[in-house]
Design a protein around this motif. Sequence first.
Motif, PDB file in Angstrom:
ATOM      1  N   ILE A  70       3.729  10.631  -6.581  1.00 38.07           N
ATOM      2  CA  ILE A  70       5.062  11.002  -7.731  1.00 38.07           C
ATOM      3  C   ILE A  70       4.582  11.452  -8.770  1.00 38.07           C
ATOM      4  CG2 ILE A  70       6.994  10.125  -8.739  1.00 38.07           C
ATOM      5  CD1 ILE A  70       7.734   8.556  -6.329  1.00 38.07           C
ATOM      6  N   GLY A  71       3.502  10.728  -9.393  1.00 43.33           N
ATOM      7  CA  GLY A  71       2.729  10.895 -10.346  1.00 43.33           C
ATOM      8  C   GLY A  71       2.120  12.147 -10.476  1.00 43.33           C
ATOM      9  N   ILE A  72       1.170  12.422  -9.672  1.00 42.14           N
ATOM     10  CA  ILE A  72       0.701  13.582  -9.296  1.00 42.14           C
ATOM     11  C   ILE A  72       1.327  14.812  -9.405  1.00 42.14           C
ATOM     12  CG2 ILE A  72      -0.963  15.197  -7.881  1.00 42.14           C
ATOM     13  CD1 ILE A  72      -2.415  12.269  -7.083  1.00 42.14           C
ATOM     14  N   GLY A 113       0.801  -1.171   0.059  1.00 41.95           N
ATOM     15  CA  GLY A 113       0.125   0.186  -0.108  1.00 41.95           C
ATOM     16  C   GLY A 113       0.838   1.129   0.017  1.00 41.95           C
ATOM     17  N   ALA A 114       1.806   1.253   0.652  1.00 43.83           N
ATOM     18  CA  ALA A 114       2.714   2.508   0.786  1.00 43.83           C
ATOM     19  C   ALA A 114       3.463   2.495  -0.578  1.00 43.83           C
ATOM     20  CB  ALA A 114       3.980   2.190   1.753  1.00 43.83           C
ATOM     21  N   MET A 115       3.924   1.730  -1.264  1.00 48.45           N
ATOM     22  CA  MET A 115       4.404   1.598  -2.446  1.00 48.45           C
ATOM     23  C   MET A 115       3.404   2.212  -3.490  1.00 48.45           C
ATOM     24  SD  MET A 115       6.921  -1.327  -2.894  1.00 48.45           S
ATOM     25  CE  MET A 115       5.950  -2.816  -2.371  1.00 48.45           C
ATOM     26  N   ILE A 116       2.219   1.587  -3.565  1.00 42.21           N
ATOM     27  CA  ILE A 116       1.208   2.401  -4.451  1.00 42.21           C
ATOM     28  C   ILE A 116       0.925   3.906  -4.069  1.00 42.21           C
ATOM     29  CG2 ILE A 116      -1.253   2.009  -5.034  1.00 42.21           C
ATOM     30  CD1 ILE A 116      -0.917  -0.837  -4.417  1.00 42.21           C
ATOM     31  N   ILE A 117       0.746   4.097  -2.985  1.00 41.08           N
ATOM     32  CA  ILE A 117       0.450   5.643  -2.527  1.00 41.08           C
ATOM     33  C   ILE A 117       1.654   6.341  -3.038  1.00 41.08           C
ATOM     34  CG2 ILE A 117       0.237   7.218  -0.798  1.00 41.08           C
ATOM     35  CD1 ILE A 117      -1.584   4.858   0.685  1.00 41.08           C
ATOM     36  N   SER A 118       2.791   6.309  -2.457  1.00 40.05           N
ATOM     37  CA  SER A 118       4.108   6.909  -3.084  1.00 40.05           C
ATOM     38  C   SER A 118       4.134   7.041  -4.455  1.00 40.05           C
ATOM     39  CB  SER A 118       5.414   6.491  -2.641  1.00 40.05           C
ATOM     40  OG  SER A 118       5.573   5.165  -3.192  1.00 40.05           O
ATOM     41  N   THR A 119       3.784   5.949  -5.588  1.00 37.95           N
ATOM     42  CA  THR A 119       3.774   6.006  -6.924  1.00 37.95           C
ATOM     43  C   THR A 119       2.823   7.055  -7.333  1.00 37.95           C
ATOM     44  OG1 THR A 119       4.526   3.771  -6.967  1.00 37.95           O
ATOM     45  CG2 THR A 119       3.565   4.596  -8.947  1.00 37.95           C
ATOM     46  N   ILE A 120       1.555   6.991  -6.648  1.00 38.87           N
ATOM     47  CA  ILE A 120       0.623   7.764  -7.146  1.00 38.87           C
ATOM     48  C   ILE A 120       0.978   9.239  -6.718  1.00 38.87           C
ATOM     49  CG2 ILE A 120      -1.814   8.547  -6.671  1.00 38.87           C
ATOM     50  CD1 ILE A 120      -2.527   5.624  -6.156  1.00 38.87           C
ATOM     51  N   ILE A 139       1.594  18.105 -11.975  1.00 33.55           N
ATOM     52  CA  ILE A 139       1.757  19.651 -11.307  1.00 33.55           C
ATOM     53  C   ILE A 139       2.794  20.252 -11.710  1.00 33.55           C
ATOM     54  CG2 ILE A 139       1.487  20.837  -9.153  1.00 33.55           C
ATOM     55  CD1 ILE A 139      -0.035  18.812  -7.958  1.00 33.55           C
ATOM     56  N   PHE A 140       4.019  19.767 -11.775  1.00 32.44           N
ATOM     57  CA  PHE A 140       5.257  20.335 -12.133  1.00 32.44           C
ATOM     58  C   PHE A 140       5.132  20.587 -13.597  1.00 32.44           C
ATOM     59  CE2 PHE A 140       9.552  20.186 -13.757  1.00 32.44           C
ATOM     60  CZ  PHE A 140      10.054  21.132 -13.058  1.00 32.44           C
ATOM     61  N   ILE A 141       4.844  20.039 -14.385  1.00 30.27           N
ATOM     62  CA  ILE A 141       4.738  20.039 -15.805  1.00 30.27           C
ATOM     63  C   ILE A 141       3.605  21.220 -16.251  1.00 30.27           C
ATOM     64  CG2 ILE A 141       4.195  19.035 -18.094  1.00 30.27           C
ATOM     65  CD1 ILE A 141       5.144  16.510 -16.932  1.00 30.27           C
TER      66      ILE A 141
END
Length: 53
Positions: free
Chosen positions: A38-40, A29-36, A44-46
């Motif tokens: 990072i994507g968000i 769960g922690a890996m999935i949340i961190s991946t999401i 936002i950065f772009i």
Amino acid sequence: MKTRDPLNELFKDVKDPDDRAKLFVLFAGAMIISTILIGIGTIIFILMMLHVI
């Protein structure tokens, strides 16, 4: 040749199978949340670099 499982190495001190399963689900769960997140953050950065937001 024996392959090493990083999750087995991480959970080698936990003897109870139920606790090992709970830890695995927590880590997954922690890996999935961190991946999401990072994507968000990347989106936002772009958008900020393109002056959309």
